[in-house]
Design a protein around this motif. Structure first.
Motif, short mmCIF file in Angstrom:
data_model
loop_
_atom_site.label_atom_id
_atom_site.label_comp_id
_atom_site.label_asym_id
_atom_site.label_seq_id
_atom_site.Cartn_x
_atom_site.Cartn_y
_atom_site.Cartn_z
N GLY A 1 0.82 -1.20 0.00
CA GLY A 1 0.00 0.00 0.00
C GLY A 1 0.86 1.26 0.00
N ASN A 2 1.95 1.23 0.74
CA ASN A 2 2.83 2.39 0.73
C ASN A 2 3.44 2.62 -0.66
OD1 ASN A 2 2.44 3.13 3.37
ND2 ASN A 2 4.37 2.31 4.14
N GLU A 3 3.82 1.55 -1.30
CA GLU A 3 4.36 1.71 -2.65
C GLU A 3 3.28 2.22 -3.60
OE1 GLU A 3 7.93 -1.64 -2.70
OE2 GLU A 3 5.86 -2.29 -2.92
N ALA A 4 2.07 1.76 -3.38
CA ALA A 4 0.96 2.21 -4.22
C ALA A 4 0.73 3.71 -4.04
CB ALA A 4 -0.31 1.43 -3.89
N VAL A 5 0.85 4.16 -2.80
CA VAL A 5 0.72 5.60 -2.54
C VAL A 5 1.83 6.36 -3.26
CG1 VAL A 5 1.08 7.32 -0.71
CG2 VAL A 5 -0.53 5.43 -0.34
N ALA A 6 3.05 5.85 -3.13
CA ALA A 6 4.18 6.53 -3.76
C ALA A 6 4.02 6.56 -5.28
CB ALA A 6 5.48 5.82 -3.36
N LEU A 7 3.60 5.44 -5.82
CA LEU A 7 3.42 5.35 -7.27
C LEU A 7 2.28 6.28 -7.70
CD1 LEU A 7 4.45 3.71 -9.73
CD2 LEU A 7 2.65 2.03 -9.24
N GLY A 8 1.25 6.34 -6.90
CA GLY A 8 0.13 7.23 -7.20
C GLY A 8 0.57 8.68 -7.21
N ALA A 9 1.44 9.02 -6.28
CA ALA A 9 1.94 10.39 -6.23
C ALA A 9 2.75 10.70 -7.48
CB ALA A 9 2.80 10.57 -4.98
N LEU A 10 3.62 9.78 -7.85
CA LEU A 10 4.42 9.98 -9.07
C LEU A 10 3.50 10.13 -10.28
CD1 LEU A 10 7.36 9.92 -10.35
CD2 LEU A 10 6.85 7.52 -10.88
N ALA A 11 2.52 9.25 -10.35
CA ALA A 11 1.60 9.27 -11.49
C ALA A 11 0.81 10.57 -11.54
CB ALA A 11 0.66 8.08 -11.41
N ALA A 12 0.56 11.14 -10.37
CA ALA A 12 -0.26 12.35 -10.29
C ALA A 12 0.53 13.61 -10.66
CB ALA A 12 -0.83 12.50 -8.89
N GLY A 13 1.82 13.45 -10.85
CA GLY A 13 2.62 14.64 -11.15
C GLY A 13 3.26 15.24 -9.92
N CYS A 14 3.06 14.61 -8.79
CA CYS A 14 3.75 15.07 -7.58
C CYS A 14 5.24 14.86 -7.77
CB CYS A 14 3.24 14.30 -6.37
SG CYS A 14 4.21 14.57 -4.86
#
Ligand SMILES: Cc1ncc(C[n+]2csc(CCOP(=O)(O)OP(=O)(O)O)c2C)c(N)n1
Ligand SMILES: Cc1ncc(C[n+]2csc(CCOP(=O)(O)OP(=O)(O)O)c2C)c(N)n1
Ligand code: SF4
Ligand code: SF4
Ligand SMILES: [Mg+2]
Ligand SMILES: [Mg+2]
Lengths: 628, 284, 628, 284
Positions: free
Chosen positions: A200-213
């Motif tokens: 889940g933490n990696e998913a959060v990190a990946l989501g952030a990257l994907a979002a342009g963060c």
């Protein structure tokens, strides 16, 4: 068999984590859907730790309710977890290590394996863990080379010799088990190919990257730190930056600064750090600066149970910071959703220009599981950014950053934009920015800010409903316990109950009108939370959504809430193979039963991409999915 | 090019005679010399009379909460290294509640100019003892005299590895402007502690007293601000009563070592999309 | 006249505060009951400020809803506050200072006084304020020497010359006014002698001293700092200590340390500092360390309106800190209650071994008023302190600081007590103290802590009720707005409504069963709060105490909630003398009307001393007091 | 009198070989020499492996939250000056999140012995870069090497006015115990920074490396720990790689100047009751 749960247990510092990871990844690569969860103490060496991996033919959302094969390296493995062994479970242990044997009365298959000797034979006693997973693979009737590629990836840095030795160790265990015990737990062959394995933490990190963060500032804290690890490894390649701040107050203020500058910025933490962020969250609310805060909750209060899970920061997420600000609080229920919600959070933070809090927890954050391939990044919505060409400032007039608008949201200029200069202040302020105390402006500005979320609606993703259209029993949950509740629902349905499962995804603003129809009609509402005081229940009550009497399942011993916890209300059990007296074949959660019409992995579940939305509940509350 | 006048925003509400006017004026004098357009200037300020400066200097401004100027400034500068970032606050803001960030910003060598309007008192909250108030200082919170030794900002900055350490005096606006210019040009963390009298609540540190006691090291024969040991010795021996550039080193900057050619503010979905298969493969 | 409201207004830095204080103290000494409140900006010099003093023959609880005599030193005095002038009000101003005249259409008496000239005559222009209060005293027909003693006390340190000059200045103003305007507002002579004049903050400080508290750690912040001022002046004489901490995090941790050591310890702050204390509040809860936290709320969010009042930290008081702890939240309604509640808070903190939060606000904290003599200190209850002689530890056994008991409260040893050694930790812990993660102990300990407040009951002081036994209209309030609500009730009653006023004093644990009867039967519930989102309303809803529809009065412009705000719902007005069209004689709040059967000052109101309890509502909800 | 054995509580769960064992042992050796009864000893600890020490030293203990040992210790000592108060924590606890309190405790000169188990790493959270990790240090949070200069605890302590500044080494337990004894006897704020290797996550600062690089100033000929300038020079020149008592001054203590003969722990209702009329009169 349709699924098998493997556990490896020993003392912390003995490499249990990497052993579990190798096992999970290998089985994932083999084509099974895995779900792995580690139990660990708040110390570095010593103290019992274990890693459970559920291996199934279809996607699973928890590490299960029983253990089928256990590799036991210490006394606690059996003493504390023996009760979870299924009937006929295999217990791998080293007879020469003088471990305790399983408790009497449990019908298990003892599989003594000379783990140390075989490891030595392969090249060193340190590899006894690897021998044990080799043995487990043997018992499952898999390939002898099932771990080869993962072992290579894991130990490549340590050189070919280490790789070869470990590969050999696994094969030694495999051969020994097959020779002495045969195949005790044969899994039927895989049916589909899971797309990814991640936490889940990696998913959060990946989501952030994907979002342009591209900006994270954080301070290390269990169980949030692995978000930072992943991003510090990946952001630089994408032009992003991670700052290890001196504390959480600095971390969130840095993220607010970056957000003000125009970056999509975030911070990640857990309870103690989250408490320290309260003042700054108010600052973000007042200055209308977008910022995303991930709270990977752990056992509280105070330092509490730092390596255990809990959902007990909700009150603070909702009520923390002095004074009144608009804020968004979202709770992902699964690893996929952790990705989707995080990705979406950056849009919401910029659209509404306010802090967005993501309520994760240790269970969701650290569990590592197979999921379908996550949807690729797509352009997001940056909200009202000031465009000088289409919205020129009146001549000689300063930019009205906080222009009072109907929806309360004002176009935002970013440093570097000529003519957009303004001051953002945590004091009450005028449309231009500088502080002001005039009562009239104050009231206007408070209303402007609080009005921003009036129309906030996550749409079909705001709540999730699964189950009977007219349920007698309604299970209500939020966050990481979704999987357990889904399993419980399945058992209840199999036992003939009309049951539904309502999951609150958007917590603030609460989608009151979407929730009401579900809650208004259910006869037996059971609110399930990993906390002691029922914080979600209180939140729902605040909006008059609950009848006077509901039932509650509250777990707060640090372990994840399970289907068993819920089913105990009906004296039902989630396991097909239980100890004598607990056997309840109807209660067996068969993989696939959890996947409902419209919930196929390809479509993702629950989906935050509007285009992909399938299984969410409609505003009117019609429950669209049925039990297969 | 901008002029001083371009940098004027709201009329200050400071008390007549407040030292902070000189700080504002010095910045308005120094900034135009840098050739940075106004929209690329950001001033982050704390809470206190001093903190109001972000409403008076026309540029982008962020008036945050008490003591947190440097983290906010760090976030801004790191997210967009093209910006010229100033942090400004009071002695309470910077050396009491915010001193941790001061030390860490210094050792991080973030490229921010940190201006502390040090009046040895809490001004906005109407006159309490501050961390730079001397031992024995009487105020409403220490009617019997402060029991603590004061923080010495220059010594602390030097001990924390700050690359540029200077002290200005509101009574010497020319030197102050020149110090500000040097600090703003410095690529790394630059502390400018300004002895900026509070005429309403602190009569001890008056213009006259300071004028009399400050040693001007910019004109001290043989003083070499590049020599760390000398800087430490001077600060110790003069109990911090110096004005001028105390220490200037060249340390590698923080932001340069972190941020490459792309800036975190350049929000981008394309690259992760293009590299998605590679990222997915990592999780297998 | 029964009462008169005087206002002096000017620019900040012009000495408005001391002028108001001198006026209020003098009239208090004269035998009137005064209530003074200052309006001031968040800057040191310049910006309008004013001080209103209500002078009455009986105790009053607000600064009133009108102005009878105004000394105006700046334009804003009349521009912004002219609308409050009563019919026939007197306006003192210096014609040579070029001030604006009152708005047209208001029937006022202009009283031009050469304030500057008279001040110069007395010895210096700086004394024009003193001249103005002299003039006001003249208009009121008081003694020319009414200010002599206060001026002496105020300026004694500056020498006899300054004292004499100021006394002369006051007399000059007095003489001029009497000569030119005569007595315009004659107050009937005093009837009783008020006992003390003090602010809410001073009452808190005095309450702490009376309670045996001898330790304050705090960081300066408006509007809480004057608690610190009073204690730093007084604690040393009583063996106590005040530490000005480096920030609020340090402050509360110091107070927790002192509490652990055995002192009665506290910290005082306002919103921003309170937000910073969240983590430590959880620590106090987890370690079961007594600590008292005063939050003198101000306008939020963030830096917000630092010199304005608000009641908007309630959510954070209730929900702040991650995880779940027992905590007590109490809100005093009046200055007397600020004393009584603070005094009691230290008992409660020690009895329940948990943090106690006192919800004050700027209005309550800084208002300065006449009150009856406050009850003298009396021995408190220190809760379960370990007594080695009567409870010896078992031989060789370590002290069980967290012994699991029926009521959840365990005897506490204090450093210095031989045999009582233990470690207090913010981690979950065993009965002995050291950290432990075992799920069983965890659950036991959570239950032990949360059980502590199960029987918490402030008794008759938990809620306060005044008014009709079967009200149609029920005003509900908390904290400092009590006075305004009481006035509103009085007007409503006079207008023939059956009206009640329910004040929530104990906020957490909420006295649900005491509140229910009042709330269950009222037809028209009006919840009045100084915040925008209705935080108390939400809190009551959480417990199912409110019907779906209630009415709300929310004021959040930074000024105190007034009777007028409430009465506006019925188009009523609190003032007898209003502008044309607003006159409503029945609405005049006569002093004394607020004092109900059993609420005589001698007995104190609402009383926290069990022995003195008189007017609180009984658990069963019988409303005991009637409108006279 | 207590013995070392009397000071043993729970069995430590530190990793075998952890430097923190030596710190515990040194305290257990030094404390009995002071003649203070066990019940008058309080050890306040932070969060980290180091913070667990309060469960292992048998006495009164307070295991607070991360970074706040010194405020808690200050509260305890001020409330009851009869107690011997030790604060103990890690380098992250003390120099990252808690560094503000360190500076303020030093200048306040509170009579507390502050022991920092400095392993240049975050141990309990399994190995992240800490504020004392050197520039370029690689860890999971700084895979490309730390970009910051480390905090120098000794320099910071000296710049903050600490009265007693020493550094110990877990590999030299005899000297460490003697430093602890001196610190505990010192009436004022005493910093003991202990180079205490983390054998699980930090191989850079090993026993061997430290043994090789540390200069023992206790045996440095002519070194006078009462001379501030020399102390500063030594710390600078040796980059903090010293062991022994670096600086010892005599500054007036804080608590003495605040607390009189009565202690805040002596809860008393009688005096305010007796003086009530006087107090009431003040409010008139
Ligand atoms: C968290 C927090 N604590 C306290 C305050 C109250 N406060 C406002 S300004 C200030 C100190 C002002 O002193 P300084 O920083 O020296 O600034 P000056 O007014 O002297 O320029 C304080 C304590 C606050 N706003 N926030
Ligand atoms: C507010 C807060 N932030 C973060 C943490 C997580 N945390 C626990 S220990 C620790 C640091 C440990 O490092 P150090 O202080 O050097 O102690 P060591 O373990 O090395 O002895 C951190 C960051 C926490 N408990 N609380
Ligand atoms: S109070 Fe002091 S610091 Fe504040 S504006 Fe006035 S002179 Fe300046
Ligand atoms: S991880 Fe390091 S600091 Fe922690 S106990 Fe082990 S060796 Fe010691
Ligand atoms: Mg100041
Ligand atoms: Mg460490």
């Amino acid at each position: 068999m349709e699924e098998i749960v493997f556990m490896v247990g020993g003392q912390s510092g003995e490499g249990i984590e990497s052993t579990g990871d190798i096992f999970a990844t290998a089985l994932h690569r083999y084509g099974y859907w895995v779900f792995g969860f580690r139990h660990f103490p708040s110390r570095i060496r010593g103290g019992h730790t274990n890693y459970r991996v559920r291996v199934a033919r279809h996607q699973v959302y928890t590490h299960g309710n029983r253990i089928d094969i256990m590799a036991a390296f210490d006394r606690e493995s059996l003493d504390e977890f023996g009760a979870l062994l299924s009937s006929g479970a295999a217990v791998i242990f080293d007879p020469s290590a003088g471990q305790s044997t399983p408790p009497a009365g449990i019908d298990v298959r003892l599989c003594p394996v000379p783990l140390g000797d075989l490891a030595n034979k392969a090249g060193g006693a340190i590899m006894k863990n690897v021998v044990s997973i080799g043995a487990a693979a043997g018992l499952m009737g898999l390939d002898p080379g099932v771990f080869d590629s993962v072992i290579r990836d894991t130990f490549a840095k340590k050189g070919e010799k280490v790789v070869a030795a470990n590969q050999k160790a696994a094969r030694e265990g495999f051969a020994y088990a097959q020779e002495h015990f045969g195949v005790t737990h044969r899994l039927s062959p895989p049916v589909s190919s899971p797309g990814m394995i991640l936490s889940g933490n990696e998913a959060v990190a990946l989501g952030a990257l994907a979002a342009g963060c591209r900006f994270l500032a954080a301070y290390p804290i269990t169980p949030a730190t692995s978000i930072m690890y992943w991003l510090v490894d990946h952001f630089p390649q994408f032009g992003g930056v991670v700052i290890q701040a001196e504390d959480e107050i600095a971390a969130i203020n840095m993220a607010i600064g970056a957000g003000f500058a125009g970056a999509r910025a975030m911070t990640s933490t857990s309870g103690p750090g989250f408490s320290l962020m309260m003042e700054a969250i108010g600052l973000a609310g007042m200055t209308e600066t977008p910022v995303v805060i991930i709270d990977v909750q752990r056992g509280g209060p105070s330092t509490g149970l730092p390596t255990k899970t809990e959902q007990s920061d909700l009150n603070e997420m909702l009520g923390g910071t002095h004074g009144e600000i608009p804020r968004i609080v979202l709770a992902p229920s699964t690893i996929e959703q952790a990705y989707l919600i995080t990705r979406r959070a950056f849009d919401l933070a910029e659209i509404y220009q306010c802090p967005v809090i993501i309520a994760s927890d240790l269970f969701l954050g650290l569990a590592r599981a197979s999921v379908p391939v996550l949807p690729a990044p797509a352009p997001g919505d940056r909200g009202k950014l000031w465009d000088p060409s289409s919205q020129p400032a009146a001549d000689g007039e300063r930019f009205r950053r906080y222009r009072v608008t109907e929806d309360g949201i004002s176009p935002r200029s970013l440093p570097g934009q000529r003519g957009g200069e303004f001051v953002a202040t945590g004091n009450e302020h005028s449309e231009f920015g500088p502080e002001i105390e005039a009562p009239g402006i104050r009231v206007t500005m408070m209303q402007k800010r609080l009005r921003k979320l009036a129309k906030f609606d996550l749409g079909d993703d705001a709540v999730w409903y699964g189950g009977d259209e007219h349920p007698d029993v309604l299970l209500v949950g939020w966050g990481a316990s979704w999987g357990a509740l889904a399993e419980a629902r399945s058992v209840l349905a199999a036992a003939g109950k009309k049951v539904g499962h309502l999951q609150v995804v958007a917590i603030m603003p609460l989608p009151v009108e979407r929730l009401r129809p579900f809650l208004a009609n259910a006869k037996d509402i059971v609110i399930c939370e990993s906390n002691a005081t029922g914080q979600m229940e209180a939140h729902l009550r605040r909006y008059g959504l609950l009848p006077a009497q509901v039932r509650r399942v509250n777990r707060y011993d640090g372990n994840p809430l399970t289907a068993a916890d819920v089913l105990a209300l009906w004296d039902l059990h989630p396991r097909a193979e239980g100890r004598p007296g607990e056997r309840d074949p109807a209660a067996m959660v068969l993989p696939g039963q959890l996947r409902l019409a419209g919930e196929t992995p390809a479509e993702g579940w629950p989906v935050l991409d509007p285009g992909l939305a399938v299984s969410g509940a409609k505003g009117g509350g019609e429950a669209r999915d049925q039990q297969r | 090019m901008i002029s001083s006048a371009d940098l004027r925003a709201d009329t200050p509400t400071w008390c007549p005679g407040c030292g902070d006017f000189a700080v504002l004026a010095a910045l308005q004098r120094a900034l135009p010399l840098l050739g940075v357009p106004r929209e690329n200037i950001v001033i982050v300020s704390g809470i206190g009379c001093s903190g109001k400066i972000s409403s008076y200097l026309r540029a982008y401004g962020f008036h945050g909460v008490h003591g947190r100027t440097l983290p906010v400034a760090t976030g801004i500068k790191t997210a967009n290294p093209d910006l010229l970032v100033i942090a400004a606050g009071g002695d309470g803001d910077g050396y009491a509640i915010g001193v941790s960030h001061f030390i860490h910003a210094a050792r991080r060598n973030i490229d921010v100019t940190y201006i502390v309007m040090d009046n040895h008192i809490y001004g906005l909250t109407t006159g309490q003892t501050s961390p730079t108030s001397p031992r024995g200082f009487k105020s409403k919170t220490t009617p019997a005299g402060a029991a603590e030794e004061p923080v010495d900002p220059l010594a602390l900055a030097l001990a924390s590895g700050a690359g540029f350490v200077a002290q200005g005096f509101s009574g010497e606006i020319g030197q102050l402007a020149s110090i500000c210019e040097q600090a703003l040009r410095y690529r790394g963390f630059a502390l400018v502690n300004v002895l900026s009298p509070c005429v309403s609540f602190n009569r001890e540190y008056s213009y006259d007293w300071l004028r009399e006691h400050l040693v001007d090291i910019d004109h001290e024969p043989g003083y070499d601000p590049h020599d760390y040991a000398t800087a430490v010795r001077y600060v110790t021996e003069h109990h911090g009563l110096l004005r001028g550039a105390v220490y200037v080193s060249d340390r590698p900057g923080y932001v340069e070592s972190l941020v490459g050619t792309r800036r975190p503010v350049d929000v981008d979905w394309e690259e992760p999309k293009a590299r998605w298969p590679e990222l997915v493969a990592e999780f297998n």
